[in-house]
Design a protein around this motif. Structure first.
Motif, PDB file in Angstrom:
ATOM      1  N   VAL A  10     -16.880   8.483   5.655  1.00  0.00           N
ATOM      2  CA  VAL A  10     -16.623   8.796   4.247  1.00  0.00           C
ATOM      3  C   VAL A  10     -15.121   8.959   4.036  1.00  0.00           C
ATOM      4  O   VAL A  10     -14.545   8.437   3.077  1.00  0.00           O
ATOM      5  N   ARG A  11     -14.499   9.702   4.972  1.00  0.00           N
ATOM      6  CA  ARG A  11     -13.043   9.899   4.888  1.00  0.00           C
ATOM      7  C   ARG A  11     -12.312   8.566   4.913  1.00  0.00           C
ATOM      8  O   ARG A  11     -11.428   8.303   4.105  1.00  0.00           O
ATOM      9  N   LEU A  12     -12.726   7.680   5.825  1.00  0.00           N
ATOM     10  CA  LEU A  12     -12.086   6.369   5.930  1.00  0.00           C
ATOM     11  C   LEU A  12     -12.342   5.517   4.687  1.00  0.00           C
ATOM     12  O   LEU A  12     -11.444   4.818   4.206  1.00  0.00           O
ATOM     13  N   ALA A  13     -13.566   5.615   4.142  1.00  0.00           N
ATOM     14  CA  ALA A  13     -13.912   4.845   2.935  1.00  0.00           C
ATOM     15  C   ALA A  13     -13.076   5.284   1.735  1.00  0.00           C
ATOM     16  O   ALA A  13     -12.818   4.484   0.834  1.00  0.00           O
ATOM     17  N   LEU A  14     -12.639   6.520   1.715  1.00  0.00           N
ATOM     18  CA  LEU A  14     -11.745   6.998   0.652  1.00  0.00           C
ATOM     19  C   LEU A  14     -10.282   6.720   0.984  1.00  0.00           C
ATOM     20  O   LEU A  14      -9.495   6.338   0.123  1.00  0.00           O
ATOM     21  N   LEU A  15      -9.932   6.903   2.241  1.00  0.00           N
ATOM     22  CA  LEU A  15      -8.540   6.787   2.671  1.00  0.00           C
ATOM     23  C   LEU A  15      -7.990   5.370   2.526  1.00  0.00           C
ATOM     24  O   LEU A  15      -6.860   5.189   2.046  1.00  0.00           O
ATOM     25  N   VAL A  16      -8.776   4.377   2.897  1.00  0.00           N
ATOM     26  CA  VAL A  16      -8.270   2.997   2.867  1.00  0.00           C
ATOM     27  C   VAL A  16      -7.893   2.548   1.454  1.00  0.00           C
ATOM     28  O   VAL A  16      -6.746   2.170   1.211  1.00  0.00           O
ATOM     29  N   PRO A  17      -8.808   2.595   0.479  1.00  0.00           N
ATOM     30  CA  PRO A  17      -8.406   2.092  -0.852  1.00  0.00           C
ATOM     31  C   PRO A  17      -7.343   2.950  -1.528  1.00  0.00           C
ATOM     32  O   PRO A  17      -6.443   2.410  -2.191  1.00  0.00           O
ATOM     33  N   LEU A  18      -7.423   4.275  -1.356  1.00  0.00           N
ATOM     34  CA  LEU A  18      -6.425   5.130  -2.007  1.00  0.00           C
ATOM     35  C   LEU A  18      -5.039   4.944  -1.394  1.00  0.00           C
ATOM     36  O   LEU A  18      -4.031   4.914  -2.107  1.00  0.00           O
ATOM     37  N   THR A  19      -4.985   4.797  -0.077  1.00  0.00           N
ATOM     38  CA  THR A  19      -3.696   4.573   0.587  1.00  0.00           C
ATOM     39  C   THR A  19      -3.118   3.221   0.188  1.00  0.00           C
ATOM     40  O   THR A  19      -1.915   3.111  -0.091  1.00  0.00           O
ATOM     41  N   LEU A  20      -3.951   2.194   0.150  1.00  0.00           N
ATOM     42  CA  LEU A  20      -3.467   0.867  -0.252  1.00  0.00           C
ATOM     43  C   LEU A  20      -2.989   0.869  -1.699  1.00  0.00           C
ATOM     44  O   LEU A  20      -1.973   0.238  -2.025  1.00  0.00           O
ATOM     45  N   LEU A  21      -3.688   1.598  -2.564  1.00  0.00           N
ATOM     46  CA  LEU A  21      -3.268   1.716  -3.963  1.00  0.00           C
ATOM     47  C   LEU A  21      -1.900   2.391  -4.057  1.00  0.00           C
ATOM     48  O   LEU A  21      -0.995   1.892  -4.747  1.00  0.00           O
ATOM     49  N   LEU A  22      -1.735   3.507  -3.350  1.00  0.00           N
ATOM     50  CA  LEU A  22      -0.450   4.217  -3.365  1.00  0.00           C
ATOM     51  C   LEU A  22       0.664   3.379  -2.749  1.00  0.00           C
ATOM     52  O   LEU A  22       1.785   3.358  -3.255  1.00  0.00           O
TER      53      LEU A  22
END
Length: 135
Positions: A10-22
């Motif tokens: 779950v953490r990775l599923a949130l981390l990847v798109p949010l980090t790429l967006l930022l």
């Protein structure tokens, strides 16, 4: 109250798109702060136009460096603490940006800045969780 801990997937599923967006956002604006003319920055209400030009360029270089650290932390979990620190650096820049836009009343959107700060804080928290799980 126990700290909220997310399952790793779950953490990775949130981390990847949010980090790429930022990373996309800060990479884009950092690049422009370094290489665009002052007139171009004014046209897009870059907050650094209220600084001396050399300092605005340093802010852009800082954003590019923090973007690279964020991406490094995303692909190399052992650097998650660096990702958290990079996100905290972005929060500091975003707070200065928000205050500068409000003082200058240059038409920048307060809600956009606050949303960016919130997303960046979530990314910092996710990287902190990832770093804690790796210990």
């Amino acid at each position: 109250m126990a700290a909220l801990r997310l399952p790793p997937l779950v953490r990775l599923a949130l981390l990847v798109p949010l980090t790429l967006l930022l990373a996309a956002f800060h990479g884009f604006v950092g690049w422009h702060k370094v290489f665009s003319s002052r007139e171009e920055l004014m046209r897009h209400t870059a907050w650094t136009v209220h600084l001396p030009e050399w300092l605005g360029r340093i802010v852009g270089i800082t954003e590019l460096a923090l973007t690279l650290l964020l991406l490094l932390a995303l692909v190399r979990p052992r650097y998650s603490r660096l990702g958290m620190l990079a996100a905290c650096g972005f929060i500091a820049l975003e707070l200065v940006s928000t205050v500068t836009h409000q003082i200058a009343q240059d038409g920048a959107s307060l809600s956009q800045n606050l949303l960016s700060i919130f997303i960046t804080a979530v990314v910092a928290w996710l990287f902190a969780q990832r770093a804690a799980a790796a210990r």
